[in-house]
Design an enzyme around this catalytic site. Structure first.
Site, short mmCIF file in Angstrom:
data_model
loop_
_atom_site.label_atom_id
_atom_site.label_comp_id
_atom_site.label_asym_id
_atom_site.label_seq_id
_atom_site.Cartn_x
_atom_site.Cartn_y
_atom_site.Cartn_z
CB SER A 50 -0.95 0.02 1.21
OG SER A 50 -0.21 0.13 2.41
CE LYS B 101 -2.13 2.08 4.57
NZ LYS B 101 -1.41 0.86 4.85
#
Length: 90
Positions: free
Chosen positions: A9, A46
């Site tokens: 991701s 993230k």
């Protein structure tokens, strides 16, 4: 600490599965940092982002740049400082 990355991701930030990230445990972080966080009980790496209203959320770095907004909890525990990639297995 060093953490092995699972998943892709963050590939547009050049962090992919199998890489190792070196992280610094800190209480000092800012929007734009790549962080290790627990969001609603799940651990992830993230980008930290901040909405216009001041609410913090996480954002992936892959196609679609998925935003993850906490419903209950967002705990930032570390900032990624280094990425290590192994090109040849032993």
């Amino acid at each position: 600490y060093m953490i092995e990355v699972k998943g892709n991701s963050m590939r547009d930030a050049h962090i992919v599965e199998g890489d190792f990230v070196v992280v610094e445990r800190t209480e000092s972080f800012a929007p734009g940092d790549i962080v290790v966080a627990r969001i609603d009980g799940a651990w992830t790496i993230k980008f930290l982002r901040e909405a216009n209203n001041g609410n913090r959320y996480l954002q992936a770095a892959s196609e679609g740049d998925i935003s993850i907004h906490p419903t209950n909890e967002l705990l930032i525990v570390a900032v990624v400082t280094t990425v290590i990639r192994r090109y040849r297995s032993t």
